[in-house]
Every structure is written in structure tokens, then in C-alpha cells.
Design a protein around this motif. Structure first.
Motif, PDB file in Angstrom:
ATOM      1  N   TYR A  24       0.855  -1.184   0.000  1.00 40.59           N
ATOM      2  CA  TYR A  24       0.000   0.000   0.000  1.00 40.59           C
ATOM      3  C   TYR A  24       0.889   1.231   0.000  1.00 40.59           C
ATOM      4  CZ  TYR A  24      -3.233   3.615   1.593  1.00 40.59           C
ATOM      5  OH  TYR A  24      -3.960   4.777   1.710  1.00 40.59           O
ATOM      6  N   PHE A  25       0.648   2.123  -0.970  1.00 38.64           N
ATOM      7  CA  PHE A  25       1.401   3.365  -1.079  1.00 38.64           C
ATOM      8  C   PHE A  25       0.500   4.507  -0.608  1.00 38.64           C
ATOM      9  CE2 PHE A  25       3.140   0.457  -4.214  1.00 38.64           C
ATOM     10  CZ  PHE A  25       4.515   0.593  -4.037  1.00 38.64           C
ATOM     11  N   PRO A  26       0.639   4.938   0.639  1.00 41.24           N
ATOM     12  CA  PRO A  26      -0.293   5.920   1.205  1.00 41.24           C
ATOM     13  C   PRO A  26      -0.265   7.270   0.511  1.00 41.24           C
ATOM     14  CG  PRO A  26       1.562   5.533   2.687  1.00 41.24           C
ATOM     15  CD  PRO A  26       1.646   4.502   1.622  1.00 41.24           C
ATOM     16  N   GLU A  27       0.911   7.730   0.079  1.00 41.02           N
ATOM     17  CA  GLU A  27       0.986   9.049  -0.543  1.00 41.02           C
ATOM     18  C   GLU A  27       0.227   9.080  -1.871  1.00 41.02           C
ATOM     19  OE1 GLU A  27       4.939  10.486  -0.915  1.00 41.02           O
ATOM     20  OE2 GLU A  27       5.340  10.461   1.250  1.00 41.02           O
ATOM     21  N   GLU A  28       0.351   7.993  -2.647  1.00 42.94           N
ATOM     22  CA  GLU A  28      -0.349   7.917  -3.928  1.00 42.94           C
ATOM     23  C   GLU A  28      -1.747   7.338  -3.791  1.00 42.94           C
ATOM     24  OE1 GLU A  28       2.651   6.564  -3.431  1.00 42.94           O
ATOM     25  OE2 GLU A  28       4.018   7.854  -4.580  1.00 42.94           O
ATOM     26  N   LYS A  29      -2.075   6.814  -2.600  1.00 44.32           N
ATOM     27  CA  LYS A  29      -3.347   6.126  -2.362  1.00 44.32           C
ATOM     28  C   LYS A  29      -3.542   4.983  -3.360  1.00 44.32           C
ATOM     29  CE  LYS A  29      -5.592  10.227  -0.410  1.00 44.32           C
ATOM     30  NZ  LYS A  29      -6.735  11.169  -0.520  1.00 44.32           N
ATOM     31  N   ILE A  30      -2.453   4.245  -3.574  1.00 44.04           N
ATOM     32  CA  ILE A  30      -2.458   3.108  -4.499  1.00 44.04           C
ATOM     33  C   ILE A  30      -2.289   1.813  -3.715  1.00 44.04           C
ATOM     34  CG2 ILE A  30      -1.199   1.944  -6.349  1.00 44.04           C
ATOM     35  CD1 ILE A  30      -0.461   4.666  -7.472  1.00 44.04           C
TER      36      ILE A  30
ATOM     37  N   VAL B 271      -8.102   4.577  -0.612  1.00 41.37           N
ATOM     38  CA  VAL B 271      -7.551   3.991  -1.829  1.00 41.37           C
ATOM     39  C   VAL B 271      -8.198   4.654  -3.035  1.00 41.37           C
ATOM     40  CG1 VAL B 271      -7.319   1.892  -3.221  1.00 41.37           C
ATOM     41  CG2 VAL B 271      -7.058   1.781  -0.731  1.00 41.37           C
ATOM     42  N   GLY B 272      -7.378   5.198  -3.921  1.00 39.93           N
ATOM     43  CA  GLY B 272      -7.885   5.807  -5.139  1.00 39.93           C
ATOM     44  C   GLY B 272      -7.678   4.938  -6.359  1.00 39.93           C
ATOM     45  N   LYS B 273      -6.634   4.062  -6.284  1.00 36.57           N
ATOM     46  CA  LYS B 273      -6.317   3.201  -7.412  1.00 36.57           C
ATOM     47  C   LYS B 273      -5.904   1.817  -6.913  1.00 36.57           C
ATOM     48  CE  LYS B 273      -4.507   7.156 -10.001  1.00 36.57           C
ATOM     49  NZ  LYS B 273      -3.292   7.790 -10.566  1.00 36.57           N
ATOM     50  N   ILE B 274      -6.320   0.800  -7.642  1.00 37.97           N
ATOM     51  CA  ILE B 274      -5.925  -0.578  -7.362  1.00 37.97           C
ATOM     52  C   ILE B 274      -5.169  -1.094  -8.583  1.00 37.97           C
ATOM     53  CG2 ILE B 274      -6.708  -2.936  -6.933  1.00 37.97           C
ATOM     54  CD1 ILE B 274      -9.209  -1.744  -5.625  1.00 37.97           C
ATOM     55  N   ILE B 275      -4.005  -1.675  -8.342  1.00 37.55           N
ATOM     56  CA  ILE B 275      -3.230  -2.315  -9.414  1.00 37.55           C
ATOM     57  C   ILE B 275      -3.208  -3.816  -9.147  1.00 37.55           C
ATOM     58  CG2 ILE B 275      -0.996  -2.494 -10.555  1.00 37.55           C
ATOM     59  CD1 ILE B 275      -0.392   0.356  -9.653  1.00 37.55           C
ATOM     60  N   PHE B 276      -3.627  -4.587 -10.125  1.00 38.93           N
ATOM     61  CA  PHE B 276      -3.577  -6.052 -10.032  1.00 38.93           C
ATOM     62  C   PHE B 276      -2.628  -6.517 -11.129  1.00 38.93           C
ATOM     63  CE2 PHE B 276      -5.004 -10.446 -10.119  1.00 38.93           C
ATOM     64  CZ  PHE B 276      -5.348 -10.692  -8.798  1.00 38.93           C
ATOM     65  N   ASP B 277      -1.417  -6.884 -10.742  1.00 37.40           N
ATOM     66  CA  ASP B 277      -0.323  -7.136 -11.684  1.00 37.40           C
ATOM     67  C   ASP B 277      -0.153  -8.630 -11.935  1.00 37.40           C
ATOM     68  OD1 ASP B 277       2.044  -7.256 -13.112  1.00 37.40           O
ATOM     69  OD2 ASP B 277       3.033  -5.702 -11.925  1.00 37.40           O
ATOM     70  N   MET B 278      -0.431  -9.055 -13.186  1.00 41.87           N
ATOM     71  CA  MET B 278      -0.270 -10.458 -13.581  1.00 41.87           C
ATOM     72  C   MET B 278       0.732 -10.623 -14.723  1.00 41.87           C
ATOM     73  SD  MET B 278      -4.095 -12.139 -13.324  1.00 41.87           S
ATOM     74  CE  MET B 278      -4.984 -10.839 -14.205  1.00 41.87           C
TER      75      MET B 278
ATOM     76  N   GLY C 150     -15.569   5.386  -7.058  1.00 44.78           N
ATOM     77  CA  GLY C 150     -14.494   6.354  -7.260  1.00 44.78           C
ATOM     78  C   GLY C 150     -13.116   5.724  -7.405  1.00 44.78           C
ATOM     79  N   ILE C 151     -12.994   4.432  -7.117  1.00 48.33           N
ATOM     80  CA  ILE C 151     -11.702   3.752  -7.197  1.00 48.33           C
ATOM     81  C   ILE C 151     -11.454   3.292  -8.632  1.00 48.33           C
ATOM     82  CG2 ILE C 151     -10.329   1.796  -6.413  1.00 48.33           C
ATOM     83  CD1 ILE C 151     -11.822   1.870  -3.789  1.00 48.33           C
ATOM     84  N   LYS C 152     -10.289   3.640  -9.160  1.00 47.61           N
ATOM     85  CA  LYS C 152      -9.889   3.188 -10.495  1.00 47.61           C
ATOM     86  C   LYS C 152      -9.090   1.894 -10.373  1.00 47.61           C
ATOM     87  CE  LYS C 152      -9.582   7.859 -12.450  1.00 47.61           C
ATOM     88  NZ  LYS C 152      -8.684   8.834 -13.118  1.00 47.61           N
ATOM     89  N   THR C 153      -9.345   0.959 -11.278  1.00 46.22           N
ATOM     90  CA  THR C 153      -8.674  -0.334 -11.227  1.00 46.22           C
ATOM     91  C   THR C 153      -7.863  -0.550 -12.502  1.00 46.22           C
ATOM     92  OG1 THR C 153     -10.518  -1.214  -9.935  1.00 46.22           O
ATOM     93  CG2 THR C 153      -8.975  -2.812 -10.862  1.00 46.22           C
ATOM     94  N   TYR C 154      -6.638  -1.044 -12.318  1.00 46.09           N
ATOM     95  CA  TYR C 154      -5.740  -1.309 -13.443  1.00 46.09           C
ATOM     96  C   TYR C 154      -5.230  -2.743 -13.354  1.00 46.09           C
ATOM     97  CZ  TYR C 154      -5.755   3.791 -13.718  1.00 46.09           C
ATOM     98  OH  TYR C 154      -6.144   5.102 -13.803  1.00 46.09           O
TER      99      TYR C 154
END
Length: 289
Positions: free
Chosen positions: A103-109, A154-161, A188-192
Motif C-alpha cells: 500500500y502506497f499511502p501518498e499515492e493512495k495506491i 484507496v484511489g487506485k488498485i493495481i492487479f499485476d499479472m 471512485g476507485i480506479k482499477t488497473y
């Protein structure tokens, strides 16, 4: 030799070598070539078979003019050398773990690195309950993940495969279904979703889960695996040679469109310069959105 560009093997340009080695596997797409060639290239037997190496040694041309001759040796780990970048991004630093997060608190990622569709529960179901105990629990990981999502901004979620070669798709599907319900409550949460040349088999199915169940933006490179593909691999041993034969037992059809790969919505490939500087261009692009 480290950090220099390979341009020829023997008298053959590296493009010719790639073309010849590509006849050893089914070329469904460009990504499978990028994935397989680095695995096949170090084989002296293959290079000799195609006429690129002779007399038990191989001549490499680097940067177009520097020539080095290599001979086979016992691959002791203590004698190996590797290029050392300035730093390693998360996707590379932890590519050998089954799954991880940060979790990256500054980027809310919230970043989930999903390198394998496997874990304690899958091992116990399909293989050995005794050996499963040594593996991390994906069920526990999932509970931790949703705890972070519910307890932090959390503003963004990254799911890395991008490093995921498959396993058991069911655990990922269950997680994505739960995540889809969570995202419906938090629009409001963006998912990548990050994919790449090593994304294959069950990781393809989980990518399609995201495409069907969420509005996730798919980022990275084309996948080596196809959306519709054979899977559920089993194996047996030939009685005389003792060679292991792997075969598929099920056909997965996840789309009506017959395509050879999953093409990301946004194509981003890590360059060697990015690697040397410890930069993950995918993460940097997502962070800037």
C-alpha cells in the motif's frame, strides 16, 4: 559483456537466430516469441543444431563489433554474473513469490502482485496436503487485501499479472468477483490490470474475469496466452525414455472473438534503460493518471 546489446551469433544476425529457434514451439503471437526465446537461447545444443555454433563453443557479437567466444562450463551459482540495476521495482524484486502486496499511502495506491494462480489451498486440492502447508494461503491473503481496502483511503488498485504463468484460476476468479462487488460500492476507485508476455493459462482466464466483471483498464504488453485456449494440464511418463509428456484436458472458451492474444488498452513495455534505472513504466503511468 553485461549491459551490451547482442547483435549476432556466429555469422548470423540475432533476428535470424530468433527466427530459427521460433520453429521449436507454436507461435501464436509476438508475445510468446518474446517469452520463449530467452529460455531457448542459452542452449548450446540448439545453437549447434541450427548451425550458429560449432565445435562446442559459440561466438557472440555485441554492439555490432565486440566479439566474445564462450565455451560451456559447469553452471555453479557462485560463478554467475548478472547486470545490476540501480534498484528493482516491485514487479521484478518480488517476481519469485506467489503473491504479494503493498500500500502506497501518498499515492493512495494499493498494489497486488499476483505472480501465480497457486497457493496453499490449491496445492492441497490438487496435489499434496502435506506439502501445501509450506505455501502461503491465498484465502488469508485475500482477507488481508480487503482489510487494507476497507481500512485505508484507496484511489487506485493495481492487479499485476505480467509474470503469471497460470495455475488454478478458481481462486483468482473468486477474489475478482468479491473485488467487483467492492468496486460497485466504491465507484471512485480506479482499477488497473497489468499483463505481459509471461501472462498465460489461468492468468488469462483471470484477466478475462476482470474484463467481464469490472471496468478495469488493462495495461502492459500483449499476452503469450490466448483468451480461448486448452488447459487443465496433466502429464504422464513414457515407459522407455522416461520423458514426461504434458497434455491438456479442457478447452476454455471465454470470448466469441477468436484472437491470438489479449491486447492491453494501453501498451507499455519496459525498456532496458528503464530496467537499468529501476523504473517500472507501467507503475509510473498509472501513478500519473
Amino acid at each position: 559483456m553485461l549491459g551490451h546489446r547482442l547483435t549476432a551469433v556466429g555469422k548470423a544476425p540475432v533476428e535470424t537466430v530468433i527466427d530459427s529457434l521460433s520453429t521449436l514451439f507454436t507461435v501464436d503471437n509476438e508475445a510468446i516469441v518474446k517469452s520463449m526465446i530467452p529460455q531457448l537461447f542459452p542452449s548450446l545444443q540448439f545453437l549447434e543444431y541450427f548451425g550458429f555454433a560449432h565445435n562446442g563453443q559459440v561466438e557472440l557479437t555485441l554492439d555490432g563489433d565486440k566479439i566474445y567466444t564462450l565455451k560451456p562450463s559447469d553452471p555453479q551459482r557462485a560463478g554467475r554474473a548478472a547486470f545490476q540495476p540501480d534498484s528493482l521495482p516491485l514487479a521484478i524484486a518480488e517476481r519469485n513469490v506467489l503473491f504479494s502486496d503493498r500500500y502506497f499511502p501518498e499515492e493512495k495506491i494499493y498494489y497486488i502482485l499476483y505472480n501465480s494462480c497457486w497457493g496453499r489451498e490449491s496445492k492441497a486440492e490438487f496435489k499434496s496436503r502435506e506439502k501445501a502447508a509450506s505455501l502461503p494461503s491465498f484465502t488469508e491473503f485475500g482477507e488481508k487485501a480487503f482489510g487494507i481496502l476497507q481500512g485505508n483511503p484507496v484511489g487506485k488498485i493495481i492487479f499485476d499479472m505480467r509474470n503469471n504463468g497460470g495455475g488454478n484460476s478458481a481462486q483468482g476468479t473468486a477474489f475478482i468477483e468479491r473485488l467487483a462487488r467492492f468496486l460497485e460500492q466504491h465507484p471512485g476507485i480506479k482499477t488497473y490490470v497489468v499483463i505481459g508476455r509471461s501472462t498465460f493459462s489461468s492468468a488469462i482466464l483471470n484477466t478475462m474475469d476482470f474484463k467481464h466483471l469490472t471496468d478495469a483498464v488493462v495495461v502492459g504488453e500483449q499476452t503469450a496466452g490466448k483468451p480461448n485456449h486448452f488447459g487443465e494440464v496433466r502429464s504422464f511418463q513414457l515407459p522407455e525414455s522416461k520423458l514426461t509428456v504434458a497434455y491438456s484436458t479442457k478447452y476454455f472458451r471465454r470470448t466469441d472473438e477468436e484472437t491470438d492474444t489479449i491486447t492491453p488498452d494501453v501498451r507499455i513495455e519496459m525498456s532496458f534503460t528503464d530496467f537499468t534505472k529501476g523504473i517500472d513504466p507501467v507503475y509510473e503511468w498509472i501513478k500519473a493518471q
